[in-house]
Design a protein around this motif. Structure first.
Motif, short mmCIF file in Angstrom:
data_model
loop_
_atom_site.label_atom_id
_atom_site.label_comp_id
_atom_site.label_asym_id
_atom_site.label_seq_id
_atom_site.Cartn_x
_atom_site.Cartn_y
_atom_site.Cartn_z
N GLY A 218 1.97 9.44 -2.09
CA GLY A 218 -0.01 10.00 -2.79
C GLY A 218 0.30 9.30 -4.44
N VAL A 219 -1.43 9.96 -4.70
CA VAL A 219 -1.80 10.18 -5.50
C VAL A 219 -2.76 11.69 -5.74
CG1 VAL A 219 -1.87 7.41 -5.90
CG2 VAL A 219 -3.77 9.04 -5.60
N ALA A 220 -2.60 11.70 -6.85
CA ALA A 220 -2.79 13.42 -7.19
C ALA A 220 -4.14 13.05 -7.80
CB ALA A 220 -1.99 14.57 -7.27
N ASN A 221 -5.60 14.05 -7.77
CA ASN A 221 -6.14 13.90 -9.03
C ASN A 221 -7.03 12.82 -8.56
OD1 ASN A 221 -5.61 16.81 -8.99
ND2 ASN A 221 -3.51 15.78 -10.48
N TYR A 222 -6.92 11.63 -8.07
CA TYR A 222 -7.47 10.11 -8.38
C TYR A 222 -9.23 10.24 -7.88
CZ TYR A 222 -3.31 7.32 -9.09
OH TYR A 222 -2.37 6.84 -9.62
N GLY A 223 -10.32 9.77 -8.54
CA GLY A 223 -11.30 9.38 -8.50
C GLY A 223 -11.66 8.56 -7.09
N LEU A 224 -12.12 7.96 -7.19
CA LEU A 224 -12.56 7.02 -6.26
C LEU A 224 -12.63 5.88 -7.25
CD1 LEU A 224 -14.06 6.85 -3.29
CD2 LEU A 224 -16.48 6.51 -4.52
N LYS A 225 -12.50 6.15 -8.08
CA LYS A 225 -12.81 4.57 -9.22
C LYS A 225 -11.41 4.19 -9.10
CE LYS A 225 -12.27 4.23 -13.40
NZ LYS A 225 -12.61 4.65 -15.32
N HIS A 226 -10.37 5.00 -9.11
CA HIS A 226 -8.95 4.88 -9.16
C HIS A 226 -8.56 4.57 -7.95
CE1 HIS A 226 -9.31 8.26 -12.47
NE2 HIS A 226 -9.37 7.18 -12.77
N LEU A 227 -9.02 5.29 -6.88
CA LEU A 227 -8.66 4.39 -5.15
C LEU A 227 -8.49 2.85 -4.74
CD1 LEU A 227 -9.46 7.75 -3.92
CD2 LEU A 227 -7.18 6.85 -4.30
N LYS A 228 -10.47 2.59 -5.50
CA LYS A 228 -11.16 1.61 -5.23
C LYS A 228 -9.98 0.37 -6.31
CE LYS A 228 -14.96 2.10 -3.37
NZ LYS A 228 -16.86 2.20 -3.53
N GLU A 229 -9.19 0.75 -7.46
CA GLU A 229 -8.70 -0.30 -8.35
C GLU A 229 -7.34 -0.25 -7.04
OE1 GLU A 229 -7.89 1.88 -11.53
OE2 GLU A 229 -6.55 2.51 -11.95
N ILE A 230 -6.74 0.41 -6.57
CA ILE A 230 -5.56 -0.14 -6.10
C ILE A 230 -6.07 -1.10 -5.00
CG2 ILE A 230 -3.95 0.99 -4.51
CD1 ILE A 230 -3.73 3.41 -5.45
N GLU A 231 -7.14 -1.05 -4.48
CA GLU A 231 -7.14 -1.72 -3.04
C GLU A 231 -8.09 -3.25 -3.67
OE1 GLU A 231 -10.98 -1.70 0.61
OE2 GLU A 231 -10.75 -0.66 -0.82
N LYS A 232 -8.40 -3.17 -4.50
CA LYS A 232 -9.03 -4.40 -5.17
C LYS A 232 -7.39 -5.59 -5.45
CE LYS A 232 -12.29 -6.54 -9.50
NZ LYS A 232 -12.64 -5.86 -10.13
N GLU A 233 -6.67 -4.78 -6.01
CA GLU A 233 -5.45 -5.34 -6.59
C GLU A 233 -4.69 -5.74 -5.60
OE1 GLU A 233 -4.28 -6.38 -9.30
OE2 GLU A 233 -6.22 -5.54 -10.11
N GLY A 234 -5.49 -5.82 -4.01
CA GLY A 234 -4.47 -6.13 -2.62
C GLY A 234 -3.36 -4.63 -2.33
N LEU A 235 -2.73 -3.92 -2.94
CA LEU A 235 -1.99 -3.23 -2.95
C LEU A 235 -2.50 -2.38 -1.66
CD1 LEU A 235 -1.12 -2.19 -6.57
CD2 LEU A 235 -0.37 -3.46 -4.57
N GLU A 236 -1.24 -1.92 -1.17
CA GLU A 236 -1.50 -1.05 0.02
C GLU A 236 -1.84 0.19 -0.67
OE1 GLU A 236 1.16 0.97 4.21
OE2 GLU A 236 2.03 -0.16 2.88
N LEU A 237 -2.93 1.13 0.35
CA LEU A 237 -3.55 2.23 -0.46
C LEU A 237 -2.55 3.10 0.39
CD1 LEU A 237 -7.31 2.02 0.98
CD2 LEU A 237 -6.96 1.83 -1.01
N PRO A 238 -2.46 4.96 -0.64
CA PRO A 238 -1.86 5.49 -0.63
C PRO A 238 -2.55 6.23 1.10
CG PRO A 238 -3.75 6.01 -1.76
CD PRO A 238 -3.48 4.95 -1.58
N ASP A 239 -0.81 6.50 0.93
CA ASP A 239 -1.28 7.69 2.12
C ASP A 239 -2.35 8.71 2.54
OD1 ASP A 239 1.15 5.69 3.69
OD2 ASP A 239 2.10 6.18 2.18
N VAL A 240 -1.32 9.46 1.14
CA VAL A 240 -1.92 11.19 0.78
C VAL A 240 -2.75 11.35 -0.59
CG1 VAL A 240 -1.37 13.57 0.83
CG2 VAL A 240 -0.21 12.00 2.25
N VAL A 241 -3.73 11.77 -0.26
CA VAL A 241 -4.64 12.13 -1.66
C VAL A 241 -4.53 13.44 -2.36
CG1 VAL A 241 -6.48 11.81 -3.32
CG2 VAL A 241 -5.91 9.90 -1.70
N ALA A 242 -3.78 14.04 -3.42
CA ALA A 242 -4.39 15.21 -3.19
C ALA A 242 -4.87 15.48 -4.38
CB ALA A 242 -2.79 15.94 -3.87
N LEU A 243 -6.10 16.81 -3.82
CA LEU A 243 -7.52 17.51 -4.85
C LEU A 243 -7.34 18.84 -4.95
CD1 LEU A 243 -9.94 14.48 -3.70
CD2 LEU A 243 -8.73 15.06 -6.22
#
Length: 411
Positions: free
Chosen positions: A247-272
């Motif tokens: 999971g990733v914590a305190n990530y904004g939309l830009k941080h999540l999209k950079e994971i997707e752009k790199e072709g990596l599997e997105l996190p299972d959980v986001v904590a905010l």
């Protein structure tokens, strides 16, 4: 059956039995085990032979298990365990009752509070929808707080390396079977995979566990390269079994999209940090579209510096909570659960009010808030930035650059 086998050689060969008694169930013939020198010849008339005596002992022993007052399975409508040990099956009429030796050793099934509702993760298991967060919980309070939470029924605990409470949480949970609870922890971004491995293994050592259920990156602070390196390394450690989910914590939309752009599997959980005042709808909508579960972190600061937003907001929250006979914290937990989040309320143990809150925050009423009540709470949206609340959960006070600073937008 084992006891009957042992006693068979030493019992008299003939025991009268009333003609209306029938042994149930009827077992197939079994070999007779007798010491040399015994000459016990079965009688062919209306008496019970040695073999039948053996059957009778087995039957009576099963009856004793069936009627034992501590057995939670005798007789009831509950489904028996999938793999009961040493089963004795007793046929009574058209029904079959299963009694187990293990049922005499285990505590009653209702001794522990029922588990909360769960949300299924992409990693093929489900997290309880209400857990217990350890942010700002003092080390010396963790064991007692966790014990009270367990008693209330909590089975999901959230900690972090920076909280300094992993070891204490591990001590509180060490005597509990690992598969019966869930733990998540958080580590900072690292500059290489080796450091990520060392960080997670340090957490596991502190927790006295071989794996965690969710390993979070605590915040996006550290920059693009560190974020991706740490995320990729945690995915590799997931493959090795050190964490069930990433999971990733305190990530904004830009941080999540950079994971997707790199072709990596997105996190299972986001904590905010989510509340009616800062709902992060852009991140939540994105997560919902990608089957990512959202964990709703502590909202304790709402009653402090922010003071519930306004007198009008406070009156509305007070009115709704009063109408349901619940506390304001319980109301926010209900709002979070009904919004589809995993809620992590927290409380200390210094006062009776705090201790009581641990139970209350978990055991919220099962009734739903009305659509009107949910709309009122959702109408509080202020897009509240992190800096306005002064929290330091994954960052330091030096990172905060004014009241409009927000962790979800850092570079």
């Amino acid at each position: 059956i084992c006891i009957g086998s042992l006693l068979e050689p030493f019992l008299p060969a003939h025991i009268p039995l009333p003609p209306h008694i029938h042994l149930i169930p009827r077992f197939p013939p079994v070999p007779s085990f007798r010491p040399s020198g015994f000459n016990l010849t079965p009688n062919s008339n209306s008496h019970i032979t040695m073999r039948t005596t053996f059957h009778l002992i087995s039957f009576l022993f099963a009856i004793a298990l069936h009627t034992h007052p501590s057995s939670s399975l005798a007789p009831s409508n509950q489904t028996p365990p999938h793999n009961p040990s040493r089963r004795s099956v007793i046929k009574t009429g058209s029904t079959v009752t299963v009694s187990t030796f293990s049922s005499l050793l285990l505590p009653p099934q209702n001794a522990v509070a029922a588990p909360a509702a769960t949300l299924a993760l992409k990693s093929d298991y489900a997290l309880p929808q209400i857990g217990f967060g350890l942010y700002k919980t003092a080390k010396e309070e963790v064991v007692e707080a966790a014990s009270l939470a367990l008693k209330a029924g909590v089975r999901y605990f959230d900690t972090a390396q920076s909280y300094g409470t992993e070891a204490e949480l591990g001590s509180a949970l060490k005597d509990m079977e690992r598969r019966k609870f869930f733990v998540s922890t958080k580590i900072a971004t690292q500059q290489n995979g080796g450091y990520v491995r060392s960080a997670l293994k340090k957490s596991l050592k502190n927790l006295q566990m071989s794996y965690v259920d969710v390993a979070f990156i605590h915040s996006p602070i550290g920059g693009f390269d560190k974020r991706l390196i740490t995320f990729s390394a945690l995915r590799a450690l997931q493959e090795e079994g050190f964490t069930r989910s990433v999971g990733v914590a305190n990530y904004g939309l830009k941080h999540l999209k950079e994971i997707e752009k790199e072709g990596l599997e997105l996190p299972d959980v986001v904590a905010l940090e989510i509340s009616p005042y800062n709902q992060h709808r852009d991140v939540v909508d994105y997560c919902n579209s990608k089957n990512i579960k959202v964990v709703c972190e502590s909202w304790s600061k709402l009653s402090g510096k922010f003071n519930w937003g306004s007198d009008e907001n406070f009156r509305a929250i007070n009115e709704i909570s009063t109408s349901h006979s619940i506390s304001k914290a319980q109301l926010l937990t209900m709002w979070a659960v009904q919004s589809g989040f995993i809620a992590l309320p927290r409380s200390g143990v210094k006062s009776e009010v705090e201790r009581k809150a641990i139970d209350e925050n978990f055991n919220v009423p099962s009734e739903k808030l009305t659509d009107e009540e949910m709309n009122i709470l959702n109408g509080f949206e202020r897009n509240l930035p992190t800096g306005a609340l002064g929290r330091t959960d994954g960052w330091t006070a030096d990172d905060i650059k004014g009241e409009n600073w927000d962790i979800t937008t850092v570079i």
